[in-house]
Design a protein around this motif. Structure first.
Motif: not given
Length: 464
Positions: A81-94
């Motif tokens: 609704e507020l026009g905030l594009p989303l991205v996937r949070s793809m996290m490589k963790l150690g």
């Protein structure tokens, strides 16, 4: 909306929202969509709560939450609704465990699973006992998709029994070393395993740990949702304005008392934590007080350091130390390049539980020093470049005395029962916050939205 409703609503004395966190901002935004302007009173010097976002020299910092799951339906809808594009949070963790580092990736593919096998082995997740326990847990999760969810319509309260997360893991035979690994992650972000309900922990595992490729975040960070809500809600936002007391007369709310004196209101939405709610509304019905006194919160502390270099090995989003209370390390600029100027990055250090309790009384400089020292007690990941105490372009410290409702065993069921009996509100007083739904950012947003809709119905009925 009928013109008469719009006109009558605008003629009310006022609607006051107590608390400018996640729930309060969503309540104000929802009222605005119905043509009702609210006065929002926030005790702190900024709004946002766990959705808070800071802006420093071109950097966009998140103060609390880091991502949304696929079941965060209200949060994802608001972003749209507020026009905030989303991205996937793809996290490589150690991970650092048993004296060595290994990594996990969020890729839910055969290649991703194969690359994670060494990490799964070192975490103890592919031993015969662990596999048996995992199968039991997976069956429960598979059979309860409508319950083990952060969605606004989650039915988790139906399975919220008097069993803690730790007792549940022992009962199904989760090995001690696996419980240790899970404890390090869960208690860093959710609270003590002995204090949270099994249903609460299972939801976290189902929606986050088992769906690591379905986590989302606005491209400018979670805090961008706070700024968008604050800009769009149309409320009269007053920070550094703590409410001393909510005035109840003849069974209904007449207003609130602030430092400058009383303020009248036709309706009040209280979105504070339960401890603050009990303090400023001592006249709440005993049934509500009894339940609210059982609610517990997790503490947290976050340090953010601006850098002109990468702090972690190439491609690593974070580092966890599950065997103790060493801070979780994050480089958010890997996933969210828009959050840092070109060529720069941030190092986030997060700690909870007893360690956060110890750090709280200290000043910002000492907190930063001790958290960096905690990390340096261990070997650093090869290729890392952590700053010294006085290094960095800037440092910000965020303290969370009540970071997240833990959801102790049975509390969600009790609150759902009060809601079913219509016993959570006092005439024109409406209660909201993350404990009113599945404790989470999405639960807080949903409860604020629900409270605002109830205010709209109240005002419409008065107009009629």
């Amino acid at each position: 909306m009928p013109q008469s409703t719009q006109r009558d609503n605008n003629n009310t004395k006022s609607v006051i929202i107590i608390g400018g966190g996640t729930s309060g901002l969503c309540a104000a935004y929802t009222l605005k969509k119905h043509g009702i302007r609210a006065i929002l009173l926030e005790a702190g010097d900024r709004v946002g709560g766990r959705l808070g976002g800071d802006r420093v020299d071109g950097f966009l910092l998140d103060e609390g939450a880091d991502f949304f799951t696929a079941s965060h339906d209200v949060a994802l809808r608001l972003c749209e609704e507020l026009g905030l594009p989303l991205v996937r949070s793809m996290m490589k963790l150690g991970w650092y465990k048993s004296g060595r580092f290994f990594t996990t990736t969020p890729e839910q593919t055969l290649a991703g699973v194969i690359s994670d096998l060494p990490a799964l082995w070192n975490l103890g997740l592919i031993s015969p006992r662990a596999i048996r326990a995992s199968m039991k847990m997976s069956r429960t999760i598979k059979n309860r998709p409508e319950h083990l969810s952060f969605a606004s319509n989650s039915m988790v309260a139906e399975i919220d029994e008097e069993e803690s997360a730790n007792d549940y893991m022992k009962r199904i035979g989760v090995p001690e070393d696996v419980r240790l690994a899970l404890r390090g992650l869960l208690e860093m972000t959710m609270g003590e395993l002995d204090e949270m309900s099994a249903a609460f922990a299972l939801t976290f595992i189902a929606q986050i740990m088992m769906k690591t490729d379905e986590l989302y975040v606005p491209e400018e960070g979670i805090g961008s949702l706070t700024h968008a809500l604050a800009d769009a809600c149309g409320a009269d936002i007053r920070v550094s304005s703590p409410v001393k007391r909510v005035v109840i007369q003849n069974g209904g709310v007449t207003g609130v008392v602030v430092d400058d004196g009383p303020m009248e209101a036709d309706a009040v939405i209280c979105t504070t934590t339960t401890s603050t709610t009990l303090k400023i509304i001592p006249d709440l019905p005993e049934a509500i007080q009894r339940v609210f006194r059982r609610v517990k919160y997790a503490r947290g502390c976050r340090v953010v350091i601006g850098l002109d270099h990468r702090p972690l090995p190439p491609g690593w989003n974070g580092v966890l130390y599950p065997e103790d209370e060493t801070p979780l390390l994050l480089d958010r600029s890997i996933n969210l390049p828009a959050c840092a100027p070109p060529g720069k990055s941030t190092l986030d250090l997060l700690v909870g539980r007893d360690r956060a309790e110890e750090l709280f009384p200290l000043d910002d400089e000492e907190i930063t020093h001790r958290m960096l020292a905690d990390v340096r007690r261990h070997p650093l990941p090869p290729g890392s470049n952590l700053p010294g105490d006085a290094d960095g372009l800037f440092t910000r410290v965020y303290r969370w005395p009540e970071a997240l409702c833990i959801g102790p065993p049975g509390i969600l069921r009790e609150i759902a029962e009060l809601r079913r009996q219509n016993s959570l509100n006092v005439k024109n007083l409406f209660l909201a916050g993350d404990c009113m739904r599945m404790p989470s950012v999405n639960g807080a947003l949903a409860s604020g939205e629900d409270a605002a809709e109830e205010v709209v119905a109240l005002l419409a009925s008065r107009s009629a």
